[in-house]
Write a protein that holds these residues in place. Structure first.
Motif, PDB file in Angstrom:
ATOM      1  N   PHE A   1      -1.209  14.289  12.074  1.00  0.00           N
ATOM      2  CA  PHE A   1      -1.299  13.825  10.699  1.00  0.00           C
ATOM      3  C   PHE A   1      -1.640  12.343  10.745  1.00  0.00           C
ATOM      4  N   ASP A   2      -2.584  11.903   9.923  1.00  0.00           N
ATOM      5  CA  ASP A   2      -2.895  10.475   9.839  1.00  0.00           C
ATOM      6  C   ASP A   2      -3.314  10.165   8.411  1.00  0.00           C
ATOM      7  N   ILE A   3      -3.318   8.886   8.066  1.00  0.00           N
ATOM      8  CA  ILE A   3      -3.616   8.524   6.680  1.00  0.00           C
ATOM      9  C   ILE A   3      -5.107   8.641   6.409  1.00  0.00           C
ATOM     10  N   LEU A   4      -5.451   8.719   5.132  1.00  0.00           N
ATOM     11  CA  LEU A   4      -6.805   9.075   4.725  1.00  0.00           C
ATOM     12  C   LEU A   4      -7.869   8.111   5.224  1.00  0.00           C
ATOM     13  N   ASN A   5      -7.590   6.793   5.197  1.00  0.00           N
ATOM     14  CA  ASN A   5      -8.649   5.849   5.566  1.00  0.00           C
ATOM     15  C   ASN A   5      -9.012   5.932   7.047  1.00  0.00           C
ATOM     16  N   VAL A   6      -8.180   6.568   7.846  1.00  0.00           N
ATOM     17  CA  VAL A   6      -8.497   6.813   9.254  1.00  0.00           C
ATOM     18  C   VAL A   6      -9.026   8.231   9.441  1.00  0.00           C
ATOM     19  N   ALA A   7      -8.361   9.205   8.829  1.00  0.00           N
ATOM     20  CA  ALA A   7      -8.694  10.613   9.067  1.00  0.00           C
ATOM     21  C   ALA A   7     -10.021  11.032   8.438  1.00  0.00           C
TER      22      ALA A   7
ATOM     23  N   VAL B   1       0.840  -1.192   0.000  1.00  0.00           N
ATOM     24  CA  VAL B   1       0.000   0.000   0.000  1.00  0.00           C
ATOM     25  C   VAL B   1       0.880   1.248   0.000  1.00  0.00           C
ATOM     26  N   SER B   2       0.377   2.326  -0.584  1.00  0.00           N
ATOM     27  CA  SER B   2       1.025   3.629  -0.461  1.00  0.00           C
ATOM     28  C   SER B   2      -0.009   4.595   0.109  1.00  0.00           C
ATOM     29  N   TYR B   3       0.442   5.679   0.712  1.00  0.00           N
ATOM     30  CA  TYR B   3      -0.488   6.548   1.411  1.00  0.00           C
ATOM     31  C   TYR B   3       0.020   7.980   1.475  1.00  0.00           C
ATOM     32  N   VAL B   4      -0.869   8.882   1.847  1.00  0.00           N
ATOM     33  CA  VAL B   4      -0.517  10.264   2.177  1.00  0.00           C
ATOM     34  C   VAL B   4      -1.112  10.576   3.546  1.00  0.00           C
TER      35      VAL B   4
END
Length: 203
Positions: A170-176, A89-92
């Motif tokens: 800061f947290d990744i999109l699927n959590v934030a 997986v990659s993330y922002v």
């Protein structure tokens, strides 16, 4: 999984475990070993029997940041102690503040921090984690006084952001994103790596 339950790595791992179990016809159990920005779990993985029955999810933090941060004290060799299987997986990272904070954008947050020294803090999954370094980049770019508060995992930091015990994280999109849609936190920005002439971290 080198982070506590409920964080982004844990959430992703459970979907992977379910698919692995179906594909292999073998039970797959997720074991969480949090601490030291993922270092505790990776050290346990490195010391496990190399029989193919123990696999783990490494992160940018565990295999790129931690070696630079801890050096010889790391407790595992990120190259020699593991056999890579695949990029999963990659993330922002998304910048979120607790829902009642007056900041409506990054400029507001920075101005608030400068006007209220010592009152702005940000949480992370631990020293050297990507959300820790994201916060440090924000401090560096703006010169705003912001205090880092390391946790044993992102889920714990998010809980305290929601409660207002820390200002932002800061947290990744699927959590934030779900937390933002619920109103528990407010999304202010997304960090992403640029390409070409604009390579690097952008806010």
């Amino acid at each position: 999984v080198p982070f506590p339950p409920g964080g982004p790595t844990d959430i992703f791992s459970r979907a992977v475990a379910q698919q692995l179990q179906a594909a292999l016809g073998q039970p797959v159990v997720v074991e969480n070993r949090g601490g030291a920005g993922g270092g505790v779990g990776m050290q346990a993985l490195a010391k496990s029997a190399p029989d193919g029955y123990t696999i783990g999810l490494s992160t940018t933090g565990t295999h790129a940041i931690n070696p630079a941060l801890y050096g010889e004290k790391l407790g595992y060799d990120p190259i020699k102690d593991f056999t890579p299987l695949t990029l999963a997986v990659s993330y922002v990272n998304m910048l979120v503040v607790h829902g009642n904070h007056p900041a409506r954008n990054v400029k507001d947050l920075v101005e608030y921090a400068k006007a209220n020294p010592g009152k702005v803090s940000f949480g992370s999954a631990g020293n050297g984690s990507s959300n820790h370094l994201s916060g440090e980049v924000l401090k560096l770019l703006t010169g705003a006084p912001m205090q880092h508060v390391p946790y044993r995992g992102s889920a714990l930091a998010m809980n305290d952001t929601i409660a207002g015990n820390i200002t932002y994280m800061f947290d990744i999109l699927n959590v934030a994103i779900p937390q933002s849609r619920s109103g528990r936190v407010r999304a202010l920005a997304v960090m992403e790596a640029g390409t070409g002439e604009r390579s690097g971290v952008q806010l």
